[in-house]
Design a protein around this motif. Structure first.
Motif, PDB file in Angstrom:
ATOM      1  N   TYR A 424     -71.483  46.380  23.340  1.00 53.82           N
ATOM      2  CA  TYR A 424     -72.390  47.014  22.379  1.00 53.82           C
ATOM      3  C   TYR A 424     -72.200  46.365  21.004  1.00 53.82           C
ATOM      4  CZ  TYR A 424     -75.240  50.940  20.675  1.00 53.82           C
ATOM      5  OH  TYR A 424     -76.247  51.720  20.143  1.00 53.82           O
ATOM      6  N   PHE A 425     -70.941  46.098  20.654  1.00 53.51           N
ATOM      7  CA  PHE A 425     -70.637  45.450  19.373  1.00 53.51           C
ATOM      8  C   PHE A 425     -71.174  44.017  19.332  1.00 53.51           C
ATOM      9  CE2 PHE A 425     -66.655  48.292  18.676  1.00 53.51           C
ATOM     10  CZ  PHE A 425     -67.484  49.337  18.335  1.00 53.51           C
ATOM     11  N   PHE A 426     -71.053  43.286  20.452  1.00 59.29           N
ATOM     12  CA  PHE A 426     -71.598  41.931  20.484  1.00 59.29           C
ATOM     13  C   PHE A 426     -73.108  41.959  20.260  1.00 59.29           C
ATOM     14  CE2 PHE A 426     -67.771  40.801  23.213  1.00 59.29           C
ATOM     15  CZ  PHE A 426     -67.144  40.099  22.196  1.00 59.29           C
ATOM     16  N   GLY A 427     -73.763  42.959  20.831  1.00 61.29           N
ATOM     17  CA  GLY A 427     -75.196  43.110  20.590  1.00 61.29           C
ATOM     18  C   GLY A 427     -75.490  43.385  19.122  1.00 61.29           C
ATOM     19  N   MET A 428     -74.669  44.235  18.498  1.00 60.25           N
ATOM     20  CA  MET A 428     -74.842  44.522  17.072  1.00 60.25           C
ATOM     21  C   MET A 428     -74.650  43.270  16.221  1.00 60.25           C
ATOM     22  SD  MET A 428     -72.862  48.209  16.829  1.00 60.25           S
ATOM     23  CE  MET A 428     -72.840  48.158  15.037  1.00 60.25           C
ATOM     24  N   LEU A 429     -73.633  42.471  16.557  1.00 54.16           N
ATOM     25  CA  LEU A 429     -73.390  41.239  15.805  1.00 54.16           C
ATOM     26  C   LEU A 429     -74.579  40.286  15.935  1.00 54.16           C
ATOM     27  CD1 LEU A 429     -69.628  40.627  16.701  1.00 54.16           C
ATOM     28  CD2 LEU A 429     -70.550  41.463  14.539  1.00 54.16           C
ATOM     29  N   ALA A 430     -75.130  40.187  17.147  1.00 51.20           N
ATOM     30  CA  ALA A 430     -76.314  39.348  17.342  1.00 51.20           C
ATOM     31  C   ALA A 430     -77.496  39.893  16.553  1.00 51.20           C
ATOM     32  CB  ALA A 430     -76.659  39.268  18.836  1.00 51.20           C
ATOM     33  N   GLY A 431     -77.611  41.222  16.464  1.00 47.94           N
ATOM     34  CA  GLY A 431     -78.674  41.825  15.674  1.00 47.94           C
ATOM     35  C   GLY A 431     -78.550  41.492  14.198  1.00 47.94           C
ATOM     36  N   ASN A 432     -77.324  41.482  13.685  1.00 45.32           N
ATOM     37  CA  ASN A 432     -77.097  41.092  12.291  1.00 45.32           C
ATOM     38  C   ASN A 432     -77.498  39.642  12.052  1.00 45.32           C
ATOM     39  OD1 ASN A 432     -75.352  43.137  10.413  1.00 45.32           O
ATOM     40  ND2 ASN A 432     -74.947  43.526  12.572  1.00 45.32           N
ATOM     41  N   VAL A 433     -77.135  38.762  12.985  1.00 49.00           N
ATOM     42  CA  VAL A 433     -77.494  37.347  12.848  1.00 49.00           C
ATOM     43  C   VAL A 433     -79.011  37.185  12.886  1.00 49.00           C
ATOM     44  CG1 VAL A 433     -77.338  35.082  13.943  1.00 49.00           C
ATOM     45  CG2 VAL A 433     -75.318  36.555  13.832  1.00 49.00           C
ATOM     46  N   TYR A 434     -79.661  37.882  13.810  1.00 45.00           N
ATOM     47  CA  TYR A 434     -81.124  37.789  13.894  1.00 45.00           C
ATOM     48  C   TYR A 434     -81.770  38.231  12.595  1.00 45.00           C
ATOM     49  CZ  TYR A 434     -85.867  39.370  14.748  1.00 45.00           C
ATOM     50  OH  TYR A 434     -87.222  39.589  14.630  1.00 45.00           O
ATOM     51  N   PHE A 435     -81.305  39.318  12.021  1.00 46.65           N
ATOM     52  CA  PHE A 435     -81.928  39.847  10.801  1.00 46.65           C
ATOM     53  C   PHE A 435     -81.791  38.857   9.642  1.00 46.65           C
ATOM     54  CE2 PHE A 435     -82.160  42.398   6.930  1.00 46.65           C
ATOM     55  CZ  PHE A 435     -83.292  43.159   7.184  1.00 46.65           C
ATOM     56  N   ILE A 436     -80.657  38.172   9.574  1.00 45.66           N
ATOM     57  CA  ILE A 436     -80.428  37.206   8.493  1.00 45.66           C
ATOM     58  C   ILE A 436     -81.356  35.995   8.626  1.00 45.66           C
ATOM     59  CG2 ILE A 436     -78.736  35.611   7.513  1.00 45.66           C
ATOM     60  CD1 ILE A 436     -76.571  37.664   8.293  1.00 45.66           C
ATOM     61  N   TYR A 437     -81.582  35.536   9.866  1.00 42.05           N
ATOM     62  CA  TYR A 437     -82.314  34.292  10.092  1.00 42.05           C
ATOM     63  C   TYR A 437     -83.740  34.489  10.611  1.00 42.05           C
ATOM     64  CZ  TYR A 437     -77.964  31.664   9.547  1.00 42.05           C
ATOM     65  OH  TYR A 437     -76.814  31.099   9.053  1.00 42.05           O
ATOM     66  N   LYS A 438     -84.237  35.727  10.692  1.00 46.60           N
ATOM     67  CA  LYS A 438     -85.524  35.954  11.356  1.00 46.60           C
ATOM     68  C   LYS A 438     -86.685  35.243  10.677  1.00 46.60           C
ATOM     69  CE  LYS A 438     -86.563  40.415   9.119  1.00 46.60           C
ATOM     70  NZ  LYS A 438     -86.929  41.835   9.388  1.00 46.60           N
ATOM     71  N   ASN A 439     -86.596  34.970   9.381  1.00 44.94           N
ATOM     72  CA  ASN A 439     -87.679  34.290   8.659  1.00 44.94           C
ATOM     73  C   ASN A 439     -87.335  32.832   8.330  1.00 44.94           C
ATOM     74  OD1 ASN A 439     -89.324  36.638   8.556  1.00 44.94           O
ATOM     75  ND2 ASN A 439     -88.077  37.407   6.851  1.00 44.94           N
ATOM     76  N   ASN A 440     -86.277  32.332   8.959  1.00 46.34           N
ATOM     77  CA  ASN A 440     -85.822  30.969   8.700  1.00 46.34           C
ATOM     78  C   ASN A 440     -86.305  30.053   9.833  1.00 46.34           C
ATOM     79  OD1 ASN A 440     -84.354  28.559   8.317  1.00 46.34           O
ATOM     80  ND2 ASN A 440     -82.645  29.670   7.393  1.00 46.34           N
ATOM     81  N   ASP A 441     -87.168  29.095   9.504  1.00 45.99           N
ATOM     82  CA  ASP A 441     -87.706  28.193  10.520  1.00 45.99           C
ATOM     83  C   ASP A 441     -86.656  27.243  11.083  1.00 45.99           C
ATOM     84  OD1 ASP A 441     -90.202  29.324  10.171  1.00 45.99           O
ATOM     85  OD2 ASP A 441     -90.830  27.862   8.660  1.00 45.99           O
ATOM     86  N   MET A 442     -85.549  27.089  10.395  1.00 43.50           N
ATOM     87  CA  MET A 442     -84.485  26.195  10.854  1.00 43.50           C
ATOM     88  C   MET A 442     -83.333  26.961  11.502  1.00 43.50           C
ATOM     89  SD  MET A 442     -85.655  23.268  10.100  1.00 43.50           S
ATOM     90  CE  MET A 442     -84.199  22.270  10.367  1.00 43.50           C
ATOM     91  N   ALA A 443     -83.576  28.212  11.868  1.00 43.71           N
ATOM     92  CA  ALA A 443     -82.508  29.057  12.418  1.00 43.71           C
ATOM     93  C   ALA A 443     -81.894  28.463  13.678  1.00 43.71           C
ATOM     94  CB  ALA A 443     -83.055  30.450  12.698  1.00 43.71           C
TER      95      ALA A 443
END
Length: 624
Positions: A424-443
């Motif tokens: 569950y925590f790994f999913g949360m960490l991935a969610g944090n990464v997604y939120f940071i880079y969601k508008n970044n075309d070079m993500a």
């Protein structure tokens, strides 16, 4: 060979018994136990063979026999007479075959009256309450739909448009095809992942109970169990539910971060609102299913075989409502699969608090992330080592034939929230990464997702195939090696899916897999994946509780069953019906489950969520 000499199951035809002696019969099941005799060569062979963890116990035999009452002495000791007759017959048979003494334990006797119990007979308050709820829901849906389509039709339902639209099928059915992640771009593939995982779990749950049924070909099944790849199949079956925890943690993080700038993010009011809307979404269909299991489900049984599948909602329903059923009475559960809902709700509360702390204290976020990872890596290993359990669910037949919930690993490691928190925590960490880079075309390049995908996938495959090397039975002493392996295997099912979600989200152009997972059919099915999970237990075991004859078990999975059926059809124009029974069971269970889940979602879950959950803070997508 021992397995050819001594049948594990020996059943008379119950339906034939009921047809021949319609008004005057008793059908009894019993266990015959062979007495040890060290001087007997054949006993020593039976003993050695039966002690293998993946072999049926040839020291016992399960028997079902039909007794026409008119042919037996009539007195007050009827049950004792049947016990004596069965013991004499079975003991003589054991002596003739093996020259071994034995004893008989009668388990269940089904009389003419019991076999003709009226399903529609009302036995208590719960029966009446379920009928009232069922009728009320149907009437509300029908009247709301009629009023929605015929504007001049006003009866019983208030004219308030919100009530009508909430229960009207004309409004609800089109919603099933709508995408609902407008604030979450690039994540439509989550619908496909959730749907595929849900269907795999449903197919698995519909096949596994066959092992517990009286079977004609246990020797062939034992050969399947001895296949080295069987351990890999068990690992996949064990950890598939972990993908739900990953998805839950991912969506939790994204939806809360989407509201990080609101004034209420760190208040108790925000926490309460999230809990309230969570309960509004999941409790109505959950309570309805629990009520059914506590009232009418016990009556859904036919014949003597179905009594082996027990549910405990009549006395332990309250543990589910408190979402503590993975801790309280876990060996006598109300809806066995519902342990996940208890663990998921507990992790939802903890995850929400952690996300609030991360948002309110950004300087401490890194420490919180490290703590989450260390928790994920340490707690399963510590739990496995301290409790001396296996590294994972290994296939030990004596536990499967009783109940998997009697397996120590299941109680100590599989269902508690703390041992599932890591993924569950790994999913949360991935969610944090997604939120940071969601508008970044070079993500994709910045996160080096190609390398992460290959390394994570390689680690995932390696850990699952290493299960081939695990011991076949429990170890006497705790093993630090097995503890470390167990926690790494479990974490592999959290790390790689988290990487996969990010890989599919940021891959540009989208991969072919992402395009497939975004198909509208998956979006449609994912809407009622929660109700599929809720109702599958009742459907699966209701089907098996109506089997009244011994079965032929052809394959462990539905895929191999289909392949076997196709090969038979190619060779024979009229294949034996027994070849198709597993495919038939699976199709029947799947069809009934999907139909009931669809109705439960459109008539109860969706209406009440639309009516009371409109101001849900950040919950724009239902989590499994």
């Amino acid at each position: 060979m021992i397995e050819a000499l001594w049948d594990v199951y020996e059943y008379d035809e119950f339906d034939e018994c009921r047809r021949l002696y319609r008004d005057d019969f008793m059908f009894c099941t019993a266990n015959l136990y062979l007495y040890p005799k060290p001087s007997s060569i054949i006993w020593n062979k039976i003993q050695e063979y039966s002690q293998h963890p993946r072999h049926y116990d040839r020291r016992t035999k399960e028997v079902g026999q039909c007794f026409p009452i008119s042919l037996m002495p009539h007195n007050d000791m009827q049950y004792k007479n049947i016990s004596n007759i069965m013991e004499a017959h079975l003991s003589e048979d054991a002596w003739q075959k093996y020259k071994l003494n034995s004893s008989v334990e009668v388990m269940e006797c089904l009389s003419t009256i019991q076999s003709n119990i009226d399903f529609w007979r009302i036995n208590g308050v719960a029966d009446v309450l379920f009928i009232c709820c069922f009728i009320a829901i149907i009437l509300m849906v029908l009247l709301a739909t009629a009023q929605d389509k015929i504007k001049s039709f006003y009866i019983l339902i208030p004219a308030a448009s919100s009530v009508v639209k909430a229960f009207s099928l004309a409004h609800n059915i089109p919603k099933l095809m709508q995408r609902n992640r407008k604030s979450m771009p690039k994540l439509d593939h989550l619908d496909g992942i959730r749907t595929i995982v849900t269907m795999i779990i449903l197919l698995s749950h519909s096949s596994i109970p066959l092992i517990k049924m009286p079977l004609q070909n246990v020797a062939q099944i034992e050969m399947q169990f001895d296949n080295p790849l069987f351990s890999v199949a068990m690992a996949v079956n064990t950890y598939m539910v972990q993908l739900f925890f990953v998805l839950g943690g991912f969506l939790l993080a994204v939806t809360i971060l989407d509201h990080k700038h609101t004034n209420k993010i760190g208040t108790l009011q925000f926490l309460w609102m999230r809990i309230k809307h969570r309960l509004i979404r999941i409790l109505p269909p959950y309570l309805f299913v629990i009520l059914f299991h506590a009232s009418w489900y016990p009556k859904l049984i036919d014949g003597p075989i179905g009594y082996r599948f027990k549910d405990y909602c009549v006395k332990n329903w309250w543990t589910n409502i408190l979402f503590l059923n993975n801790y309280i009475h876990p060996k006598e559960p109300c809806i066995q699969f519902a342990w996940y809902l208890g663990a998921d709700f507990q992790l939802y509360l903890i995850g929400t608090i952690l996300m609030i702390l991360i948002i309110r204290n950004p300087n401490q976020a890194k420490i919180i992330y490290i703590t989450m990872v260390l928790f994920a890596l340490s707690i399963p290993a510590i739990t496995i080592y301290v409790n001396k359990t296996d590294a994972t669910v290994i296939f030990i037949l004596r536990y499967i034939l009783q109940e998997i919930r009697t397996l120590p690993y299941y109680i100590k490691v599989y269902i508690p929230f703390e041992t599932n928190a890591g993924n569950y925590f790994f999913g949360m960490l991935a969610g944090n990464v997604y939120f940071i880079y969601k508008n970044n075309d070079m993500a994709f390049e910045r996160l080096n997702l190609n390398m992460l995908f290959l390394s994570g996938g390689g680690f995932f495959v390696m850990m699952n195939f290493l299960t081939i090397l695990l011991p076949e039975d429990h170890l006497v002493c705790p093993s630090i090696v097995l503890a470390i392996f167990g926690t790494l295997l479990k974490c592999a099912w959290g790390v790689f899916p988290s990487i996969l979600i990010l890989y599919l989200a940021f891959k540009n152009p989208p991969s072919r897999l992402s395009s497939i997972l975004c198909h509208p059919l998956f979006g449609f099915l994912s809407k009622f994946s929660f109700t599929i999970y809720l109702v599958q237990y009742g459907v699966v075991y209701t089907v098996y509780r109506h089997v009244t004859y011994t079965l032929m078990y052809n394959s462990f999975t539905i895929v191999s069953a289909c392949l076997e059926c196709l090969s038979k059809i190619q060779r024979f124009s009229n294949p034996n019906a027994q070849i198709l029974f597993q495919l038939y069971f699976t199709v029947l269970i799947t069809s009934i489950t999907l139909s009931i889940a669809f109705l439960l979602h459109t008539c109860l879950e969706l209406p009440l969520h639309s009516l009371f959950g409109r101001n849900d803070p950040g919950q724009r997508h239902k989590q499994q």
